[in-house]
Structures are given as C-alpha cells and as structure tokens.
Design a protein around this motif. Structure first.
Motif, mmCIF file in Angstrom:
data_model
loop_
_atom_site.group_PDB
_atom_site.id
_atom_site.type_symbol
_atom_site.label_atom_id
_atom_site.label_comp_id
_atom_site.label_asym_id
_atom_site.label_seq_id
_atom_site.Cartn_x
_atom_site.Cartn_y
_atom_site.Cartn_z
ATOM 1 N N LEU A 20 0.831 -1.205 0.000
ATOM 2 C CA LEU A 20 0.000 0.000 0.000
ATOM 3 C C LEU A 20 0.870 1.261 0.000
ATOM 4 O O LEU A 20 0.548 2.248 -0.664
ATOM 5 N N GLY A 21 1.981 1.220 0.741
ATOM 6 C CA GLY A 21 2.898 2.349 0.723
ATOM 7 C C GLY A 21 3.500 2.561 -0.653
ATOM 8 O O GLY A 21 3.649 3.700 -1.125
ATOM 9 N N GLY A 22 3.860 1.462 -1.322
ATOM 10 C CA GLY A 22 4.394 1.572 -2.668
ATOM 11 C C GLY A 22 3.384 2.115 -3.649
ATOM 12 O O GLY A 22 3.725 2.913 -4.537
ATOM 13 N N VAL A 23 2.130 1.703 -3.523
ATOM 14 C CA VAL A 23 1.072 2.235 -4.387
ATOM 15 C C VAL A 23 0.932 3.739 -4.172
ATOM 16 O O VAL A 23 0.798 4.518 -5.130
ATOM 17 N N ALA A 24 0.968 4.161 -2.907
ATOM 18 C CA ALA A 24 0.864 5.590 -2.604
ATOM 19 C C ALA A 24 2.022 6.371 -3.218
ATOM 20 O O ALA A 24 1.836 7.463 -3.769
ATOM 21 N N VAL A 25 3.237 5.803 -3.143
ATOM 22 C CA VAL A 25 4.397 6.481 -3.735
ATOM 23 C C VAL A 25 4.265 6.547 -5.247
ATOM 24 O O VAL A 25 4.593 7.566 -5.868
ATOM 25 N N ALA A 26 3.781 5.457 -5.865
ATOM 26 C CA ALA A 26 3.625 5.435 -7.317
ATOM 27 C C ALA A 26 2.624 6.480 -7.796
ATOM 28 O O ALA A 26 2.765 7.034 -8.894
ATOM 29 N N LEU A 27 1.605 6.749 -6.976
ATOM 30 C CA LEU A 27 0.582 7.719 -7.373
ATOM 31 C C LEU A 27 0.893 9.129 -6.882
ATOM 32 O O LEU A 27 0.244 10.088 -7.304
ATOM 33 N N ALA A 50 -12.329 0.098 -19.669
ATOM 34 C CA ALA A 50 -10.864 0.079 -19.707
ATOM 35 C C ALA A 50 -10.302 -0.597 -18.465
ATOM 36 O O ALA A 50 -9.323 -1.360 -18.531
ATOM 37 N N LEU A 51 -10.935 -0.361 -17.329
ATOM 38 C CA LEU A 51 -10.504 -0.983 -16.076
ATOM 39 C C LEU A 51 -10.657 -2.501 -16.151
ATOM 40 O O LEU A 51 -9.752 -3.260 -15.754
ATOM 41 N N LEU A 52 -11.775 -2.969 -16.679
ATOM 42 C CA LEU A 52 -12.035 -4.404 -16.764
ATOM 43 C C LEU A 52 -11.082 -5.086 -17.744
ATOM 44 O O LEU A 52 -10.593 -6.193 -17.481
ATOM 45 N N VAL A 53 -10.823 -4.427 -18.878
ATOM 46 C CA VAL A 53 -9.918 -5.016 -19.864
ATOM 47 C C VAL A 53 -8.505 -5.120 -19.291
ATOM 48 O O VAL A 53 -7.790 -6.096 -19.525
ATOM 49 N N THR A 54 -8.097 -4.117 -18.523
ATOM 50 C CA THR A 54 -6.777 -4.166 -17.896
ATOM 51 C C THR A 54 -6.687 -5.323 -16.912
ATOM 52 O O THR A 54 -5.674 -6.029 -16.834
ATOM 53 N N ALA A 276 -3.144 11.757 -20.407
ATOM 54 C CA ALA A 276 -3.287 10.329 -20.686
ATOM 55 C C ALA A 276 -2.321 9.505 -19.842
ATOM 56 O O ALA A 276 -2.675 8.431 -19.343
ATOM 57 N N ALA A 277 -1.089 9.996 -19.669
ATOM 58 C CA ALA A 277 -0.102 9.270 -18.862
ATOM 59 C C ALA A 277 -0.539 9.183 -17.402
ATOM 60 O O ALA A 277 -0.404 8.138 -16.760
ATOM 61 N N VAL A 278 -1.068 10.292 -16.871
ATOM 62 C CA VAL A 278 -1.548 10.290 -15.489
ATOM 63 C C VAL A 278 -2.735 9.345 -15.338
ATOM 64 O O VAL A 278 -2.812 8.535 -14.398
ATOM 65 N N ALA A 279 -3.678 9.429 -16.288
ATOM 66 C CA ALA A 279 -4.855 8.559 -16.237
ATOM 67 C C ALA A 279 -4.457 7.094 -16.358
ATOM 68 O O ALA A 279 -5.031 6.222 -15.693
ATOM 69 N N SER A 280 -3.467 6.800 -17.190
ATOM 70 C CA SER A 280 -3.000 5.427 -17.350
ATOM 71 C C SER A 280 -2.438 4.892 -16.037
ATOM 72 O O SER A 280 -2.713 3.749 -15.652
ATOM 73 N N ARG A 281 -1.634 5.708 -15.367
ATOM 74 C CA ARG A 281 -1.065 5.282 -14.083
ATOM 75 C C ARG A 281 -2.176 4.956 -13.084
ATOM 76 O O ARG A 281 -2.137 3.923 -12.403
ATOM 77 N N VAL A 282 -3.172 5.832 -12.995
ATOM 78 C CA VAL A 282 -4.245 5.630 -12.022
ATOM 79 C C VAL A 282 -5.082 4.403 -12.387
ATOM 80 O O VAL A 282 -5.364 3.544 -11.539
ATOM 81 N N LEU A 283 -5.482 4.307 -13.655
ATOM 82 C CA LEU A 283 -6.329 3.202 -14.077
ATOM 83 C C LEU A 283 -5.628 1.853 -13.930
ATOM 84 O O LEU A 283 -6.203 0.893 -13.409
ATOM 85 N N SER A 284 -4.384 1.770 -14.403
ATOM 86 C CA SER A 284 -3.686 0.486 -14.352
ATOM 87 C C SER A 284 -3.397 0.075 -12.915
ATOM 88 O O SER A 284 -3.528 -1.106 -12.560
ATOM 89 N N THR A 285 -3.012 1.039 -12.067
ATOM 90 C CA THR A 285 -2.752 0.708 -10.665
ATOM 91 C C THR A 285 -4.019 0.227 -9.978
ATOM 92 O O THR A 285 -4.013 -0.777 -9.243
ATOM 93 N N LEU A 286 -5.124 0.923 -10.217
ATOM 94 C CA LEU A 286 -6.398 0.521 -9.626
ATOM 95 C C LEU A 286 -6.802 -0.867 -10.100
ATOM 96 O O LEU A 286 -7.216 -1.721 -9.302
ATOM 97 N N ALA A 287 -6.671 -1.125 -11.404
ATOM 98 C CA ALA A 287 -7.047 -2.431 -11.955
ATOM 99 C C ALA A 287 -6.167 -3.536 -11.382
ATOM 100 O O ALA A 287 -6.644 -4.630 -11.043
#
Length: 327
Positions: A20-27, A50-54, A276-287
């Motif tokens: 969880l700490g690593g996820v927070a740092v990544a975001l 997009a979330l489901l496909v990821t 798009a890069a920011v959205a990709s980071r958030v979407l892929s991390t969440l998925a």
C-alpha cells in the motif's frame, strides 16, 4: 503452531502495508488536476470498460506465469499458483523488487517447489515478459520513426518470438545468459519446453489487453481511434517494460510516464498526452490492485471452505463401519 501462525500473520500485514505504501508512492506527485478533462459523466462507462480489460490482461499474465512454472517441472494446484503469482506481482510496488520474489520463494517452499525451480521460473518469465513487451512495444515505432524505419525495428523482436515459438527449447540459452548477467545460479533445464510457447502467446495477449486502456483514454482525449491504437498499446508495453529496470522506484514510477508522453505526443497534443499518462497510471494501478486483491481473496475463501469440508467429512471407512450387516 500458534507461534508460526502469528509470524505468518505479522509478515502478511507487513507485506500488505509495504505494498500500500508503494502504491501511494507510485501515485504521489501526479498532476491530479489534469484528470478533470477526462472524468465526465459520459466517459464513466468507457473508463470502467478500460478498467475491466486491464484486469483481464493481468489474468492473462498470470496464466503465462503459471505456464512458465510448469515448464520448469513444477506442478502446483491452481489455487497455489494464483497465490504465488499475485503475491509476487504485488511485490513490484515495494522498492527493490526483491520482496515479491522472496515471498514467492517462501510460498514455493510451502508448496514443495524447490528454490532452484522457483528461480528458474523467475528467469524464464522475465525473458518472456521482456521479449513480448519489446515486440508489442515496438508497435509504436512507425508513429515515432516513420513507417519504413518503424517496421524494420519491429521485425527483430517479432522474428525472435517466432523462433522461440517454433523452438522453445532455445529459451534455455537466453535464461542461462540472463542468469550469468544477473550473477545468479544457473537454473535447471526446462522440463516442458512446449509450455513456453503457450506462455509467449498468453503474455503477448496480456500486453495487448493491458494497453487497450491507454487507447481508450487517448480516444476520449481526442485522438484518432485508428492512428492511436498501435501507438497506445505499443507505448504502454514499451514504457512498462522499461519501467521494470527502474528497480528502486515502485512500479517504474516516472520512467513509464515519460515514455508514454513521448509516444502519445505523436497522436495527441502534449498537454493531452500528459493527461493520458496520469490517467493510465491511475487506471492500471487501480485495476492491478483490485484484480490481485480479488484473486487472493477468492483463493483464501476457497482454501477456507476446502479446509472446513475436510474437517467435517467423516473419516475414511466410517460409513462402512456404521452400515449394519444384513442378517
């Protein structure tokens, strides 16, 4: 037994907190204000898709990993394989990338898989991931370098993948080379090389599906759907592959975004590419976190139900002893 269970619980808690700490740092440090251009009522359905496909792409990656485990001669129950993969996968959010591998080694010990075979699985999977990621990633080459030069760059990794698909035993050479470069003990030879062929196919599909979310985001931001498809899928694969070498930052944070912006700037204005890069980071991390969490929860519940069923089942032969004998 109680002390061992206590240690296991404590180590699990520490690992979860570290992830969880690593996820927070990544975001952390993302320009969240840019997401306002993307988060609208009419885009919610597309972003959910997009979330489901990821998530589906990550499950394909899990299948590729379990096939590499089988290729080195390690047979484990499906629930054990799922747990081993996702625990190791979540370790990428912990700086150093070492902790996920150590957790996998410990799970392998518990499942009766030797450390040599687990190390072999790691190296085989690493080679498969890098080669397939490079091949899919170079889909972006025509947009960046022009059609002629881009296709020429694309031929090398594709040709190598075709050779490995035809002669999967050649992967032994690459794995031994990777072990030598990494100064690791030489792994045992592949027991089932044909499984590598299937692993290459599943991992390639994983890269393509995982990159679709970036294409959806790019189109929502105004990119031409046809022109953006190869650029987005290739950009995500190439950027994520490059991010694996940034071992001291969680999930390649920063490295991935730079490459995604550079690639998408061929089909989007620079501000939109940054969004798009920011959205990709958030979407892929969440998925990734949701898929891994749900998979591990499903396995835990399944194990608990199986254990309860064994505890309540009558002992073998009990029915025969209780059944009256005729006459």
């Amino acid at each position: 037994m109680g002390r061992r269970r206590l240690w296991r619980t404590a180590l699990t808690a520490v690992f979860v907190v570290a992830v969880l700490g690593g996820v927070a740092v990544a975001l952390r440090g993302q320009d969240w204000s840019t997401l306002g251009r993307l988060l609208r009522p009419d885009t919610a359905g597309w972003l959910l898709a997009a979330l489901l496909v990821t998530g589906a792409g990550l499950l394909c990656g899990m299948r590729a990993w379990t096939l590499t485990l089988a290729s080195v001669g390690a047979e484990v129950p499906s629930r054990t394989g799922v747990r081993m993969f996702f625990v190791g996968f979540l370790g990428k959010f912990v700086p150093g990338r070492l902790w996920g591998l150590l957790a996998q080694l410990r799970l392998g010990d518990a499942a009766g898989v030797s450390r040599g075979r687990m190390a072999g699985t790691y190296l085989v999977n690493l080679v498969v991931v890098l080669l397939t990621g490079g091949a899919v990633g170079l889909l972006v080459a025509p947009a960046v370098l022009g059609t002629g030069a881009g296709l020429a760059w694309l031929l090398l990794p594709v040709a190598l993948l075709v050779v490995l698909a035809v002669r999967p035993g050649l992967l032994d050479t690459l794995v031994r080379l990777a072990a030598r470069v990494a100064r690791r003990p030489q792994p045992a030879p592949l027991h089932r090389p044909a499984e590598v062929r299937r692993s290459i196919g599943w991992q390639t599909l994983s890269w393509v599906l995982s990159g679709v979310h970036l294409w959806v985001v790019a189109v929502l931001l105004g990119a031409d759907a046809r022109a953006a498809l190869a650029a987005a899928v290739g950009a995500f694969a190439l950027a994520t592959t490059a991010g694996t070498f940034a071992i001291f930052v969680p999930d390649g944070a920063g490295v991935r975004e730079v490459l995604v912006v550079a690639a998408l700037s061929t089909v989007l204005p620079l501000p939109a590419a940054v969004t798009a890069a920011v959205a990709s980071r958030v979407l892929s991390t969440l998925a990734e976190v949701l898929t891994a969490g749900l998979a591990l929860l499903t396995v835990a519940v399944s194990d608990r139900l199986a254990a309860r069923g064994r505890a309540t089942a009558p002992p073998a032969g009990a029915d025969a002893r209780l059944t009256p004998t005729p006459g």
